[in-house]
Scaffold this active site. Structure first.
Site: not given
Length: 307
Positions: A84, A154, A272
């Site tokens: 991420h 997210h 996602e």
């Protein structure tokens, strides 16, 4: 920290300028997005609640990739891997509110080069809400240098707003999923047929694998992912080729959630939308690179339904 409310008929959403976070998404006042009770907890959180994560969501193997410019070394923030976008993550930054209407908001961010990802970037995300409850997210990323981009949202969803989500019924129109190693790095693309990853027909989440999923599913064109219970349903569709379905098996925050809720495993699920994880190291995987000539654009739409 600024919060921006958008609404249309029975539906509303609250977006924060911190991380362009989706903080709430409601029908008739019923909220299906998990979040912290104290908004300031979002600043230091590493659980990515509702953030626009980028430039690269999901994992990159061994926190490194190579291209014609050489080797790009990223942060190892998920064991030996990169997750991420590390410190550069868009979701850790404060965004500017660029435009606001009663049912939409556009936020923008300047993301300077650093932490292994090449090039300054200009990022924009637009949230818009329709009268029938469709929350659309439109992404745009411009870059000065060639850089892999794979942004997503997210948000952790809970149809009841609290409690365990494993009694939900899940439909994912995917013939294939990405098999992963112990570090959740993709190893191969596999057929879902005959596996615990076959959600082509509605299946109770907790009936297999104890409801524990953190896997990428390859979406058919026009696919509608659906999670539902007796009262509500959440649908998702996207211009992107896959979705990471995460059922929060590792969620365990000391901070309290909304209304004092405990943020513990299996209290939320994430949808996602994305290109495949680790695509910079897997040229056969679909992915996207921005540069001076190429601009990233995608959209993802959620639809909240009260039965």
């Amino acid at each position: 920290m600024k919060s921006i409310r958008i609404e249309n008929g029975r539906y509303s959403a609250l977006i924060l300028d911190q991380g362009a976070i989706l903080y709430s998404y409601c029908v008739d006042g019923h909220d299906v997005v998990l979040g912290f009770e104290n908004l300031e907890d979002n600043i230091a959180s590493t659980s990515f609640f509702g953030q626009v994560v980028g430039p690269f969501a999901n994992r990159i193997k061994d926190a490194v990739y190579r291209d014609e410019e050489g080797e790009h070394v990223l942060e190892k923030n998920n064991g030996k891997n990169h997750l991420h976008s590390g410190t550069r993550n868009y979701g850790f930054q404060k965004w500017e509110v660029e435009e606001k209407t009663p049912c939409s908001v556009t936020l923008s961010l300047f993301s300077p080069e650093g932490y292994g990802f090449p090039g300054d970037q200009k990022v924009r995300v637009r949230y818009s809400l329709s009268e029938d409850g469709r929350l659309k997210l439109e992404y745009r990323v411009e870059g000065e240098k060639k850089c892999p981009v794979n942004p997503t949202n997210h948000a952790f969803f809970s149809l009841r707003g609290k409690g365990d989500v494993r009694d939900s019924l899940v439909t994912i129109p995917a013939d294939e999923y990405l098999e992963v190693d112990e570090g959740l790095i993709p190893t191969s693309v596999r057929a879902v047929e005959g596996t615990d990853f076959d959600f082509r027909k509605p299946f109770v989440l907790g009936a297999r694998r104890n409801g524990d999923y953190d896997n990428c599913f390859v979406l058919k064109e026009g696919a509608v992912v659906r999670v539902e219970n007796d009262e509500y349903a959440l649908e998702m569709k996207t211009s992107l080729p896959s979705v990471q379905f995460y059922t929060s098996g590792h969620l365990n925050r000391k901070e309290k959630g909304k209304e004092g809720m405990d943020l513990v495993p299996y209290t939320g699920f994430c949808l996602e939308s994305e290109y495949y994880p680790d695509f910079p190291n897997r040229p056969e995987f679909p992915g996207f690179y921005v540069d001076k000539e190429r601009v990233y654009e995608s959209w993802t739409e959620y639809r909240l339904i009260k039965k």
